[in-house]
Design an enzyme around this catalytic site. Structure first.
Site, mmCIF file in Angstrom:
data_model
loop_
_atom_site.group_PDB
_atom_site.id
_atom_site.type_symbol
_atom_site.label_atom_id
_atom_site.label_comp_id
_atom_site.label_asym_id
_atom_site.label_seq_id
_atom_site.Cartn_x
_atom_site.Cartn_y
_atom_site.Cartn_z
ATOM 1 N N LYS A 1 -8.947 14.068 3.614
ATOM 2 C CA LYS A 1 -8.123 12.862 3.692
ATOM 3 C C LYS A 1 -7.285 13.008 4.951
ATOM 4 C CE LYS A 1 -6.495 13.903 -0.443
ATOM 5 N NZ LYS A 1 -6.506 12.630 -1.171
ATOM 6 N N ARG A 2 -6.582 11.957 5.385
ATOM 7 C CA ARG A 2 -5.724 12.107 6.549
ATOM 8 C C ARG A 2 -4.736 13.263 6.330
ATOM 9 N NH1 ARG A 2 -5.979 8.052 10.660
ATOM 10 N NH2 ARG A 2 -4.283 9.255 11.550
ATOM 11 N N THR B 1 -8.331 6.594 -2.931
ATOM 12 C CA THR B 1 -9.672 6.135 -3.304
ATOM 13 C C THR B 1 -10.655 7.292 -3.153
ATOM 14 O OG1 THR B 1 -9.955 5.285 -1.066
ATOM 15 C CG2 THR B 1 -9.403 3.688 -2.788
ATOM 16 N N LYS C 1 0.588 14.347 1.483
ATOM 17 C CA LYS C 1 -0.684 14.701 0.828
ATOM 18 C C LYS C 1 -0.785 16.206 0.553
ATOM 19 C CE LYS C 1 -3.222 10.748 2.827
ATOM 20 N NZ LYS C 1 -3.981 10.095 1.719
ATOM 21 N N HIS D 1 0.794 -1.228 0.000
ATOM 22 C CA HIS D 1 0.000 0.000 0.000
ATOM 23 C C HIS D 1 0.826 1.278 0.000
ATOM 24 C CE1 HIS D 1 -4.223 -1.295 0.469
ATOM 25 N NE2 HIS D 1 -3.680 -2.385 0.953
ATOM 26 N N LYS E 1 -14.122 8.571 -5.442
ATOM 27 C CA LYS E 1 -15.447 8.906 -4.901
ATOM 28 C C LYS E 1 -15.901 10.267 -5.438
ATOM 29 C CE LYS E 1 -13.943 6.727 -0.598
ATOM 30 N NZ LYS E 1 -13.344 7.081 0.712
#
Ligand SMILES: *Cc1c(COP(=O)(O)O)cnc(C)c1O
Length: 843
Positions: free
Chosen positions: A569-570, A677, A575, A378, A681
């Site tokens: 998101k986290r 992911t 990120k 992952h 969405k």
């Protein structure tokens, strides 16, 4: 303006949501009242909203029971190959609405509760999220369970029943504060405890080598108590099982070495054993090498493997019950999929069972093990890779350490034969890392012990082959595969966005819910003005609804005509929420400079949890809220720019915000986000993406057409080239005036006037040791955002791009292959036939 339809009203228009037949409704009402009386032991004078939720949940649950029993009986009799998805996380969210959707009960329940004078949506909102996950990895596991049940696969999810899931996030004075997630406080109507299937799990002890084999003795035993949760397929009468283990101390815990006065203390100490399933470790993409975590990992593996082997041995062949003794056919009947390295101990545990208990030869056992296990990687971030200190292992799992040494000895022997004299290669490929502290590299263990290794998006699968697992790819190229992540369209469209599901169904029928490639048919309507209007209207309704939700729950008022720019998101440096912050500050400065220009109004919403021990991530949250405190109250700006931090981002909040988003922020440094992911969405729910060529964004651009996304920034090759010459943040800072201004403001206390040096660590990081190169993508990001703002002024052009995105999103919500594990073609075919029998209503 006419009042927009409520979700309930919209659902009534959609026949695929199930008929609200008179008989159905009458039965549901009867059963609801029966549960209120007999299960909740209340009457309507004293019943609370929560009682009504439980009465409804139990009423719906009753519809699962017969299908659940029949499905499991069917598996027992037909004995298909079983898929075991082992995961330390299942980020399930809520269950009630998902069950109603998959059982086509939603309309009938809605009507029944309405007739009883209740608001179903209000009752649904009482359900706690099952937050047994951190982010994408755990949500993927949950989506796979839904998809595997909907495909009719004999699949099981195996994990831990954490008493406390991911913490609840509060924001106090702009800072994150954690609260315990006591999700089981009022009981969980979806689980069934199975104390009769309790299994022992051993820890510590020592290893004895006898002539007749190896014995692991003097261990401490903790019991694993299973709780089963039903996983219904989409309208196929199949109900699979998610089995989560809870830790239970044995009755004689601590009482064997009898000492006077020890009884009370021994009972109190039962907590020590039961702490194993107490709480989810709240780290996303980060390895924390704590003994309790290693215990959790072995606990789920040891309990699950006992189950797997018991089930394998006691299956039926045709009509005759058999007890299998020969374990060599295990790989024909069992696939064990490891969700990251967290359940990696399955590999040495299979070996221990086959060699020490079943007395197979090492060679035979190893062949079975490799053909049964498969591993999903992952992440490539080094800080996320599990590397367990040998000392911990030696103490906690001494026999497994021996087995890992033996696996490594044979593995090293093989590599040495292939590459004589290449000692550096042996060092690189070893399962054991030498150094001050010897460590076990769990990814290496998983690769060696599996027949298939997959990444989670095409770019990520390519990267693991060319970087972290290059040496392994060279010796076993056929092991390496790609399985691009996906999401379930049930939860992420039908359930959360009924208005959009309906508008699509009006044009192409409702078959797309089963055959998702049919979404492509929407391309026919890309120039159809009525369709464009319908799509835009649904978005506007979703935005109004979310704005009302924010106002009610968070007391913030937002402009529903502004662009909803969403980054959820986290919170993680890779990120790059900080890149978004720099854009916000840039917009703010531009508005202040030219207040009379016609700026495209934006509401920028950022949400996500920071790991409690991740200092920089917590500072990023404080920076976002601090920027909001300045921007949101500046009268010159007005409602042309608002910055909202969405508190406590979780599955249920995702279901609310994603259908309302115009713009999806997917802006990680190329090469760092394995798939994502969340990106899918948003795409499916009619948001446009601003993103880098990272993770599944690459394939999204391919499916929808790159011109229909806002792609910017360095590609992986550019990042690699920059790493060679070195990244110089200062050069960007000096060259780009707007960037310099933004950084100087953060550094000078413009956003933290009472504490000017509050963000000095963040500024220092950005200027001197930014692993994720925020400044290098700043200019292109701002330019892309300018294009976003310009396009938003042309709603028709905007919506056409949205339609291209929805039409192109089929890839990410279709699992084209039923198994994650490759199977021989002949076998796959019979497997399909099995599958077909199930789907064609043989139940
Ligand atoms: C989908 C989802 C994620 C994963 O989001 P990414 O943007 O892919 O990191 C995380 N948390 C929740 C609650 C989700 O629903």
């Amino acid at each position: 303006m006419p009042k927009p339809l409520t979700d309930q009203e919209k659902r009534k228009q959609i026949s695929v949501r199930g008929l609200a037949g008179v008989e159905n409704v009458a039965d549901l009402k009867t059963n609801f009242n029966r549960h209120l009386h007999f299960t909740l032991v209340k009457d309507r004078n004293v019943a609370t909203k929560r009682d009504y939720y439980f009465a409804l949940a139990n009423t719906v649950r009753d519809h699962l029971v017969g299908r659940w029993i029949r499905t499991q009986q069917h598996y027992y009799e037909k004995d298909p190959k079983r898929v075991y998805y082992l995961s330390l996380e299942f980020y399930m969210g809520r269950t009630l609405q998902n069950t109603m959707v998959n059982l086509a009960l939603e309309n009938a329940c809605d009507e029944a509760t309405y007739q009883l004078g209740l608001d179903m949506e209000e009752l649904q909102d009482i359900e706690e999220d099952a937050g047994l996950g951190n982010g994408g990895l755990g949500r993927l596991a949950a989506c796979f369970l839904d998809s595997m049940a909907s495909l009719g696969l004999a699949a099981y999810g195996y994990g831990i029943r954490y008493e406390f899931g991911i913490f609840n996030q509060k924001v106090v004075d702009g800072w994150q504060v954690e609260e315990a997630d006591d999700w089981l406080r009022y009981g969980n109507p979806w689980e069934k405890a199975r104390p009769e299937y309790m299994r022992p799990v051993h820890f510590y002890g020592k290893v004895e080598h006898h002539p007749d084999g190896v014995k692991w003795v003097d261990t401490q035993v903790v019991l694993a108590l299973p709780y089963d949760t039903p996983v219904p397929g989409y309208r196929n009468n199949i109900v699979n099982t998610m089995r989560l283990w809870s830790a239970k101390a044995p009755c004689d815990f601590n009482l064997k070495d009898f000492n006077v006065g020890g009884y009370i203390q021994a009972v109190l100490d039962r907590n020590l054993a039961e702490n194993i399933s107490r709480v989810l470790y709240p780290n996303d993409n980060f390895f924390e090498g704590k003994e309790l975590r290693l215990k959790q990992e072995y606990f789920v593996v040891a309990a699950t493997l006992q189950d797997i082997i018991r089930r394998f041995k006691s299956s039926k062949f045709g009509s005759t019950e058999v007890v299998r003794v020969d374990l060599t056919t295990l790989p024909d009947k069992v696939a064990i999929q490891l969700n990251d390295t967290h359940p990696a101990m399955a590999i040495p545990e299979v070996m221990r069972i086959l060699v020490d208990v079943e007395k197979l030869t090492w060679e035979k056992a190893w062949d079975i093990c490799v053909r049964t296990c498969a591993y999903t990687n992952h992440t490539v971030l080094p800080e996320a890779l599990e590397r367990w200190p040998i000392d911990l292992f030696q103490n906690l799992l001494p026999r497994h350490l021996e087995i890992i040494y033996e696996i490594n000895r044979r593995h090293m022997e093989r590599i040495a034969k292939l590459y004589p004299g290449d000692d550096d290669r042996l060092r690189r490929m070893s399962l054991i890392e030498e150094g001050d502290m010897k460590k076990i590299n769990m990814a290496h263990l998983c690769i060696v012990g599996s027949h298939a290794v997959n990444g989670v998006a095409r770019i990520h699968s390519d990267i693991i082959k060319s970087s972290i697992f290059k040496d392994f790819y060279e010796v076993d190229p056929d092991k390496f595969q790609n399985k691009t992540n996906g999401i379930t369209p049930r939860r992420w469209l039908v359930m959360c966005n009924p208005g959009l599901a309906e508008v699509i169904a009006e044009r192409i029928g409702d078959d797309y819910m089963r055959d998702l490639d049919q979404l492509k048919k929407l391309l026919k309507f890309v120039d159809d003005d009525a369709f464009i209007r319908d799509i835009a209207k649904v978005k506007q309704e979703n935005k109004l609804k979310f704005a009302a939700y924010l106002e009610e729950h968070y007391k913030v008022k937002i402009n529903p005509d502004s662009m909803f720019d969403v980054h959820v998101k986290r919170i993680h440096e890779y990120k790059r929420q900080l890149l978004n912050c720099l854009h916000i500050i840039t917009l703010y400065n531009r508005i202040k400079k030219e207040p009379n220009k016609s700026w495209t109004p934006r509401t920028i919403m950022i949400g996500g949890k920071a790991a409690p021990g991740y200092h920089t991530a917590k500072m990023i949250i404080k920076l976002i809220t601090s920027i909001g405190d300045i921007v949101n109250y500046d009268p010159v700006v007005g409602d042309r720019l608002k910055v909202i931090f969405l508190e406590n981002y979780k599955v249920t909040l995702a279901e609310k915000v994603i259908p309302a988003a115009d713009l999806s922020e997917q802006i990680s440094t190329a090469g760092t986000e394995a798939s994502g992911t969340g990106n899918m969405k948003f795409m499916l729910n009619g948001a446009l993406t601003i993103g880098t060529m990272d993770g599944a964004n690459v394939e999204m651009a391919e499916e929808a057409g790159e011109e229909n996304l806002f792609i910017f920034g360095m590609r992986v090759e550019d990042v690699e080239a920059m790493d060679k010459i070195g990244y110089d943040a200062n050069a960007y800072y000096n060259r780009i005036p707007e960037l310099k201004q933004a950084i100087d403001q953060i550094a000078g206390g413009f956003f933290s006037p009472n504490q000017p040096d509050l963000f000095k660590d963040i500024v220092n990081m950005l200027m001197h040791h930014d692993r994720f190169k925020v400044f290098a993508d700043y200019e292109e990001y701002i330019n892309a955002q300018d294009k976003v703002s310009a396009l938003y002024k042309n709603p028709k052009k905007w919506t056409k791009k949205v339609i291209h995105n929805i039409a192109g999103s089929g890839k990410f919500w279709r699992r084209s292959e039923p198994l994650m594990t490759p199977v021989k073609p002949a076998l796959l075919w019979s497997f399909h036939k099995n599958l077909q029998n199930l789907i064609n209503g043989s139940l």
